[in-house]
Design an enzyme around this catalytic site. Structure first.
Site, PDB file in Angstrom:
ATOM      1  N   ASP A 111      54.633  25.097 -18.177  1.00  0.00           N
ATOM      2  CA  ASP A 111      53.099  24.774 -18.369  1.00  0.00           C
ATOM      3  C   ASP A 111      52.320  24.868 -16.767  1.00  0.00           C
ATOM      4  OD1 ASP A 111      53.600  21.532 -19.394  1.00  0.00           O
ATOM      5  OD2 ASP A 111      53.533  22.433 -17.381  1.00  0.00           O
ATOM      6  N   HIS A 126      63.273  26.391 -15.639  1.00  0.00           N
ATOM      7  CA  HIS A 126      63.459  27.107 -16.877  1.00  0.00           C
ATOM      8  C   HIS A 126      62.169  28.155 -17.024  1.00  0.00           C
ATOM      9  CE1 HIS A 126      65.773  23.695 -19.395  1.00  0.00           C
ATOM     10  NE2 HIS A 126      66.248  24.338 -18.414  1.00  0.00           N
TER      11      HIS A 126
HETATM   12  N1  APR Z   1      55.845   9.122 -22.315  1.00  0.00           N
HETATM   13  C1  APR Z   1      57.063   8.884 -22.314  1.00  0.00           C
HETATM   14  N2  APR Z   1      58.056   9.903 -22.806  1.00  0.00           N
HETATM   15  C2  APR Z   1      57.716  10.851 -23.775  1.00  0.00           C
HETATM   16  C3  APR Z   1      56.137  10.889 -23.732  1.00  0.00           C
HETATM   17  C4  APR Z   1      55.261  10.247 -23.289  1.00  0.00           C
HETATM   18  N3  APR Z   1      53.956  10.550 -23.198  1.00  0.00           N
HETATM   19  N4  APR Z   1      56.252  12.040 -24.778  1.00  0.00           N
HETATM   20  C5  APR Z   1      57.448  12.585 -25.119  1.00  0.00           C
HETATM   21  N5  APR Z   1      58.263  11.503 -24.381  1.00  0.00           N
HETATM   22  C6  APR Z   1      59.959  11.715 -24.454  1.00  0.00           C
HETATM   23  C7  APR Z   1      60.532  11.982 -25.602  1.00  0.00           C
HETATM   24  O1  APR Z   1      60.685  10.591 -26.194  1.00  0.00           O
HETATM   25  C8  APR Z   1      61.732  12.588 -25.389  1.00  0.00           C
HETATM   26  O2  APR Z   1      62.862  11.705 -24.922  1.00  0.00           O
HETATM   27  O3  APR Z   1      60.167  12.920 -23.646  1.00  0.00           O
HETATM   28  C9  APR Z   1      61.392  13.550 -24.040  1.00  0.00           C
HETATM   29  C10 APR Z   1      61.355  14.999 -24.164  1.00  0.00           C
HETATM   30  O4  APR Z   1      62.647  15.252 -24.384  1.00  0.00           O
HETATM   31  P1  APR Z   1      62.432  17.050 -24.989  1.00  0.00           P
HETATM   32  O5  APR Z   1      61.482  17.261 -26.207  1.00  0.00           O
HETATM   33  O6  APR Z   1      63.913  17.256 -25.490  1.00  0.00           O
HETATM   34  O7  APR Z   1      62.146  17.989 -23.776  1.00  0.00           O
HETATM   35  P2  APR Z   1      63.100  18.254 -22.527  1.00  0.00           P
HETATM   36  O8  APR Z   1      64.006  17.127 -22.092  1.00  0.00           O
HETATM   37  O9  APR Z   1      62.166  18.843 -21.594  1.00  0.00           O
HETATM   38  O10 APR Z   1      63.916  19.424 -23.120  1.00  0.00           O
HETATM   39  C11 APR Z   1      64.620  20.115 -22.097  1.00  0.00           C
HETATM   40  O11 APR Z   1      65.175  21.978 -23.922  1.00  0.00           O
HETATM   41  O12 APR Z   1      64.860  23.215 -25.541  1.00  0.00           O
HETATM   42  C12 APR Z   1      64.822  23.178 -24.126  1.00  0.00           C
HETATM   43  O13 APR Z   1      64.263  24.634 -22.644  1.00  0.00           O
HETATM   44  C13 APR Z   1      63.543  23.582 -23.296  1.00  0.00           C
HETATM   45  O14 APR Z   1      63.115  22.726 -21.249  1.00  0.00           O
HETATM   46  C14 APR Z   1      63.506  22.306 -22.785  1.00  0.00           C
HETATM   47  C15 APR Z   1      64.575  21.709 -22.667  1.00  0.00           C
END
Ligand code: APR
Length: 263
Positions: A111, A126
């Site tokens: 983003d 990514h």
């Molecule tokens: N504060 C703290 N933690 C948060 C908040 C917040 N405001 N919002 C979400 N989270 C935490 C969630 O609890 C979760 O553990 O952030 C984490 C996000 O995890 P994912 O949704 O799995 O995202 P990410 O780890 O970036 O995924 C990795 O997976 O699908 C692929 O390419 C995609 O880049 C992505 C990769």
């Protein structure tokens, strides 16, 4: 907003000390740092993969079979991403870079909110949703050109004006390789890091989820700020299960307090 309790306060002081005394601190961020900017993450409740099955919408093979399906999802989620603004978590990391404490951010996010918040050394492992290219001849297209094509080329989804191959945002889908330079650089930085601050990632997707292991192998320390537990919590020096937008500014504030005491 849940208040920060005494235990979390202590952990914030611990994290601030680790970062202030570090020589090569880096941050590894995931979708969780952008949820407070209005962009849903992937695996929390209500996350993207709950609505859109990743094997259908987030996989390069399914994209090639039917690009139109991917573009249907992209058109629904893009407005949220393009109108999002950095939040306090992004600004806190940008400030840590300004203070010379954070040497780089490795982000799984597409983003560009880190850059909008002022962070400069950002490795997008990514990719980025702001660049589009042709899968056939690598021609590159702007967001505006894609918007026009989405209106005109409804049947197929945007195709290349030169070779008619499908166009795709420069984001890494499952089954695709990661950008080589960004990955090598991230591995080297993770190896060199004496502190890795991990925020907003479930640490569930390789190869990025292995980067903290490079830091640990070289006796580096992990600080994890995440509102859910992760598989690396027991290997981390500090784990703060709280909102990033609340915790990171408090860590920066604590560092400034420590710097004042040193004067
Ligand atoms: N504060 C703290 N933690 C948060 C908040 C917040 N405001 N919002 C979400 N989270 C935490 C969630 O609890 C979760 O553990 O952030 C984490 C996000 O995890 P994912 O949704 O799995 O995202 P990410 O780890 O970036 O995924 C990795 O997976 O699908 C692929 O390419 C995609 O880049 C992505 C990769």
């Amino acid at each position: 907003m849940k208040i920060i309790n005494l235990l979390e306060k202590k952990k914030i002081q611990q994290a601030a000390n680790l970062l202030l005394n570090s020589k090569e601190a880096i941050a590894l961020t995931g979708a969780g740092i952008s949820t407070e900017s209005g962009i849903p993450d992937f695996r929390s409740e209500g996350g993207l993969w709950e609505k859109y099955k990743p094997e259908i919408y987030g996989n390069i093979k399914s994209f090639l079979r039917n690009p139109k399906k991917f573009w249907e999802m992209a058109q629904k989620i893009a407005p949220n991403i393009f109108k999002a603004k950095p939040n306090l978590g992004h600004y806190a990391l940008a400030e840590l870079e300004d203070m010379g404490i954070l040497k780089a951010i490795i982000t799984q996010n597409i983003d560009e909110l880190h850059q909008q918040a002022g962070s400069v050394i950002v490795y997008e492992v990514h990719g980025s949703v702001n660049r589009f290219s042709c899968l056939g001849c690598r021609a590159s297209y702007t967001k505006e050109q894609i918007y026009r094509k989405l209106k005109r080329e409804k049947k197929t989804g945007p195709i290349c004006d030169f070779c008619a191959a499908p166009l795709k945002p420069s984001v890494v889908l499952f089954g695709e390789g990661l950008p080589r330079f960004e990955m090598y650089q991230s591995q080297a930085l993770a190896q060199k890091a004496d502190v890795m601050l991990i925020t907003g990632s479930s640490l569930s997707v390789a190869p990025v989820c292995d980067l903290p292991l490079y830091t640990l192998r070289e006796k580096g320390k992990l600080i994890i700020v995440n509102d859910q537990p992760t598989d690396l919590d027991e290997k981390a020096e500090v784990v703060i299960n709280h909102k990033i937008g609340r915790v990171l500014p408090l860590i920066v504030e604590e560092i400034k307090k420590l710097l004042k005491e040193l004067k």
